[in-house]
Scaffold this active site. Structure first.
Site, short mmCIF file in Angstrom:
data_model
loop_
_atom_site.label_atom_id
_atom_site.label_comp_id
_atom_site.label_asym_id
_atom_site.label_seq_id
_atom_site.Cartn_x
_atom_site.Cartn_y
_atom_site.Cartn_z
N HIS A 118 -4.14 -2.41 -10.34
CA HIS A 118 -3.88 -2.23 -12.54
C HIS A 118 -4.59 -1.92 -13.26
CE1 HIS A 118 -1.03 -5.08 -11.13
NE2 HIS A 118 -1.29 -6.05 -10.38
N ASP A 175 4.46 -3.96 -5.82
CA ASP A 175 3.30 -5.23 -6.29
C ASP A 175 4.58 -6.15 -5.88
OD1 ASP A 175 2.19 -6.87 -7.69
OD2 ASP A 175 1.77 -5.61 -9.22
ZN LIG Z 1 -0.66 -7.73 -6.75
#
Ligand SMILES: [Zn+2]
Length: 352
Positions: free
Chosen positions: A218, A269
């Site tokens: 991220h 993800d």
């Molecule tokens: Zn994750």
């Protein structure tokens, strides 16, 4: 009488060579995956990330080795048919389930690196090991069983400083990939500042968790100093744009990342979508919106973010190539197939 014999086989092989050669490209590498979260797509969206997380924890609590074995195989088959030929499973559901994930990947014929998660506090009880030594024992058990593993402190929320120090040391000593979530949500940064007086990536740096085998997942809200630390350490960022959009995380500061020469890779993800071309297009779209330009990424750089960079992130040396169906309607009449892939195609044009 059916045709048979050596001559027929040779003719068949010659016939199969008729027509233009297939367009082959490196398989895409999904560097960050939580396969079980696929079940949450379109469901109980909640008001924000933290509300979604409650649904996710409930789903996580219900997982069993049998469920993981069947459901992960189904998700991995979806990954495979979307052009991903390798996956890093960021796994925090326990050791028996880790072995089940490995079996599921073998069944689906996808290369898997198990990013076995260290979880000291928070979350739910099944995520947590009783000590960092107990966690490292699990990692070594998986390695001894022939599983490709990475060290994965879940986050600075889940791992205190002494765990991070030990995990960074172990990963470096054994030359293992180290993956960690960081800077996905502003609240995580506020909590880290309150506890340590440092932002998450600053803490990871202090604890020896940054290096050339490190991937920060991220980094959506990383500030300039944190990005400088990643660049200095040669660490990567794994962007997960479709999930980050779905969860309302925010935008990766793409130009600032590129300006510092930080390598990027992609992950599906939460698996709200399974399409590497869409992840890359989202990333490119963020860059275009932020910069007001169309040329932030070169096509080859984007394709490398989807493939080679992910392979490096997972410590892989090889993974299967994939085929592009250049006769698919989505590619009809295009001058540059590779450019058109990222600009305007779905994974429907890709096949194993
Ligand atoms: Zn994750």
């Amino acid at each position: 009488m059916p045709p048979c014999g050596e001559g027929y086989g040779r003719r068949l092989r010659m016939l199969s060579r008729v027509g233009p050669p297939p367009v082959l490209i490196p398989g895409f590498v999904n560097a960050h995956c939580h396969a079980f979260q696929r079940a949450l797509r379109g469901r109980t969206e909640g008001g924000d990330f933290w509300a979604w997380r409650e649904s996710m924890l409930e789903l996580a609590a219900a997982q069993t080795p049998e469920l993981v074995r069947t459901e992960y195989a189904a998700v991995y088959r979806e990954l495979r048919s979307a052009g991903y030929t390798a996956v890093g499973e960021f796994h925090y559901l326990g050791l028996a389930e880790a072995h089940a994930a490995v079996e599921a990947a073998a069944e689906a014929e996808i290369e898997l690196v198990l990013l076995h998660v260290a979880y000291a506090r928070g979350g739910i009880e099944r995520f947590r090991q009783e000590s960092v030594a107990a966690y490292l024992h699990e990692v070594e058990e998986l390695r001894a069983a022939g599983v490709r593993v990475g060290v994965a402190p879940h986050s600075v929320r889940a791992c205190p400083r002494d765990w991070l120090e030990e995990l960074g040391r172990h990963a470096a000593e054994h030359e293992l990939p180290l993956h960690v979530h960081a800077d996905e949500q502003p609240r995580e940064i506020e909590e880290c500042l309150a506890e340590h007086g440092l932002r998450p990536i600053e803490l990871l740096d202090e604890c020896g968790c940054l290096g050339p085998r490190t991937t920060v997942v991220h980094a959506t809200h990383a500030d300039g100093h944190e990005l400088d630390l990643l660049a200095a350490a040669g660490s990567r960022i794994c962007a997960c744009p479709t999930t980050e959009a779905n969860l309302g995380d925010g935008f990766l500061p793409v130009e600032r990342v590129l300006h510092r020469g930080i390598a990027l890779c992609i992950g599906s993800d939460s698996n709200v979508r399974i399409d590497p071309l869409e992840e890359l297009r989202e990333l490119d779209g963020i860059a275009r919106r932020q910069s007001g330009r169309r040329d932030v990424f070169a096509v080859d750089d984007l394709l490398a973010i989807g493939a080679a960079n992910g392979g490096s992130s997972l410590g892989l040396e090889g993974w299967p190539r994939i085929r592009v169906d250049d006769e698919h309607p989505q590619l009809r009449g295009v001058a540059d197939v590779r450019a058109a892939l990222v600009a305007g195609c779905s994974a429907d044009v890709l096949s194993a």
